[in-house]
Design an enzyme around this catalytic site. Sequence first.
Site, short mmCIF file in Angstrom:
data_model
loop_
_atom_site.label_atom_id
_atom_site.label_comp_id
_atom_site.label_asym_id
_atom_site.label_seq_id
_atom_site.Cartn_x
_atom_site.Cartn_y
_atom_site.Cartn_z
CD GLU A 19 -1.72 3.28 -23.91
OE1 GLU A 19 -1.19 2.96 -22.82
OE2 GLU A 19 -1.07 3.58 -24.92
CG LEU A 20 -5.62 -1.79 -18.22
CD1 LEU A 20 -6.65 -2.31 -19.20
CD2 LEU A 20 -4.76 -2.95 -17.71
CE LYS A 111 5.07 -3.53 0.92
NZ LYS A 111 5.58 -2.76 -0.22
CD GLU A 469 -0.02 15.99 5.32
OE1 GLU A 469 0.06 15.22 4.34
OE2 GLU A 469 0.14 15.61 6.49
NE ARG A 500 -3.03 5.60 -5.91
CZ ARG A 500 -3.35 5.67 -4.62
NH1 ARG A 500 -4.57 5.47 -4.19
NH2 ARG A 500 -2.43 5.98 -3.75
CD GLU A 650 -4.58 -0.37 10.09
OE1 GLU A 650 -5.74 -0.76 9.94
OE2 GLU A 650 -3.70 -1.09 10.58
CG HIS A 679 -7.99 3.25 3.88
ND1 HIS A 679 -7.29 3.07 5.05
CD2 HIS A 679 -7.14 3.85 3.03
CE1 HIS A 679 -6.07 3.54 4.90
NE2 HIS A 679 -5.94 4.01 3.68
N1 GLN Z 1 0.56 12.78 7.16
C1 GLN Z 1 0.14 11.93 6.11
C2 GLN Z 1 -1.32 12.20 5.78
O1 GLN Z 1 -2.07 12.46 6.65
C3 GLN Z 1 0.31 10.47 6.45
C4 GLN Z 1 -0.12 9.57 5.32
C5 GLN Z 1 0.23 8.13 5.49
O2 GLN Z 1 0.38 7.63 6.57
N2 GLN Z 1 0.34 7.38 4.42
O3 GLN Z 1 -1.74 12.13 4.68
#
Ligand code: GLN
Length: 739
Positions: A19-20, A111, A469, A500, A650, A679
């Site tokens: 709900e939230l 995290k 993918e 999320r 990353e 991102h």
């Molecule tokens: N192969 C994945 C993607 O490109 C890797 C995702 C991830 O590192 N969290 O979505």
Amino acid sequence: MTKFTTQTVGYPHIGKDRELKRALEGYWKGALDAETLLATFRQVEEEGWRAQHDAGIDYIGVGDATLYDAVLDWSLRLGLVPQRFAALEGLERLFAMARGVEGIPALEMTKWFDTNYHYLVPEIEAGAQPVADFEDFLTAVRRAQALMGEHAVPIVLGPITFLRLARLEVPFDVILAQLLPLYVELLGALKALGVPEVQVHEPALILPDAADFRSQTERAMAALAAVGLPINLVIPFDDVGESFAWIVALPVAGLTLDFTRGETTALLERHGWSADKFLAAGIVDGRNVWRLRGAEALPRLQSLATPTVSRLSAACSLQHVPYSAARETTLPAPLRGVLAFAEEKLHELVVLRDVLAGTAVWDDSPWADFRAFAPEDAALRARLVGLGASDFSRAEGYTGRRTQQVALPAFPLTTIGSFPQTAAVRQLRSRFKRGELSEAAYYAGVDAWIAYTIGVQEGLEFDVLVHGEFERSDMVEYFAEKLTGFAFTRHGWVQSFGSRYVRPPIIYADVTRPAPMTVREFEVAQSFTHKPVKGMLTGPVTILNWSFPRTDVPRREVAFQLALALRDEIADLERAGARIIQVDEPALREGLPFKVDRRAVYLTWAVDGFRLATAGAASATQIHTHMCYAEFGDVLPAIERLDADVISLENARSDDATLRALAEYGYAREVGPGVYDIHSPVIPGKDFILEKLRTFRLHLADVQLWVNPDCGLKTRAWEEVLPALRVMVAAVQQLRAEL
Ligand code: GLN
Ligand code: ZN
């Protein structure tokens, strides 16, 4: 017979039917007003209180429910709002800090200990002047008292943990001295409300360097204790290690310690307990979804010298598990019988109390039924037993292999795997799942997206292509659905961050691979191009860490089972013509234990799991891996031992720290440090990327460098991806021309 009481230290607060989330997203879209959002929030919060009260819990933690993140709530309650948000107020300010607004970036998110929850990092700027604003918290406590009287116990995030998690521009001691009067004021107000005690949560006391903050912790607890409201110091997520002696001597009324992980029982036996404090034993595990096994837990509880322990507790907030296993009526009954989500865990606390009082007996029979339902896979077990050292090592070393692998231009261009998961793609999958599309129609739809994506990469002149993918809803769930041993809940959501939520699969039995999982899509993609397409797999450790694993089999063994399935998949991909295969391990780092002496054990089996998955590959097959999240300076030897030929990382958000760490370590294999942050919706400029590449070249040799974005592109739109990739390619072409 001992009389125990029961307590909780936090409860799910997203709503049984999310709900939230719905209310938040409605509010952000402008479809819902603030009043309705807050009404939903309070209703969800109250339902949680009622569930705990009805279950018969004596001390119920309250005040942990949050619109977005509880750590953010404490930043606001303590008036620690960075300057860039100063002009905003109320919900607007809260959501700006959480999510950012035009031109004002959000707080950093990271995290929460080793859970899959993410909190917003407090930012304490130079010159920050904390100001107390506890009204929302005190109101929640009053509402909880109205509902359940003296059972309501406020949950306060302790000052030491708050500051240790914060980004500080001021000395720790200075800001602590400023904060303590606010905490004293808060405890005074709570005392005036007549609560029986206050839970001060200090999970940071499990960190290996807790002793470095001993004097600050002692000072803080002394100041809080002086208020005269009994303090229950709650320390979840592990044992407190060598700090045990001074932590249990802190001037608090009692402590809640975690008996589900680490060595708390042994520490207690070694150091004893001072008679003037209560000990709440965190014996019900808030981190897994399994029914407690009385045969294991009861002797442990009984061995603790009574009356040392006087309370039974959940070891941490139950927010890390879903609400109710009873609702999962589509799961087979023998499996459902051994699942315990938050509601079932409340019940466990109460039954345990009665068992220890001698008025009930614990029933482990569901476990016997379950074992008959999910027997071990004999062939798999035999294969595991038969593994030898050679199964964990590739036939040749890195340099010998490298010359046999694909030849590519300098600074090979590639992506991390996924391409935009548009509404159309998601709809294609969900229609197939609901039975509205035939398999043939579904495959035709997926293949059209693959063809388009291959065409885009061909047109942009990428060197190593991916299929995109599109068939995957999620990088773990996709594989889990194709393997045996996994179960999927319908309502089992847990909060990852903000609105999320995730629904981790449950690993309940031996994991095997009945059929190839990714070969069809690989073949389709490769059929459209002469350039190499990467086979794309999720690694064993990531599948494990992002699931609810079973607790009756060691995690190492589950990782090896997953590894064998992936090993067979790699063999099938090779047979289908794959020359490059990427095995993603973004979650490898996050399984790292807090305690230094347990790290080596974890890294050994985690890396072995990856090696078991990949070591069967031919020398000519180039194995890639991908990891997100910075901060792996401390696991570099493990990364090297993965023995991957290429690693993509990353890097954009960490200011090249990752890259520098690799270079300083002397990492000699190929590396694709992300050149831009996927991102962010911002499209990078060519100069920005060229500048990145020039920096990379200062640290690593040209022959080592690959060029790729930070991570997969699934969360971005095509309108963002196409120009961003075009810029990336143009930058590489200019660099190649210059050399
Ligand atoms: N192969 C994945 C993607 O490109 C890797 C995702 C991830 O590192 N969290 O979505
Ligand atoms: Zn990633």
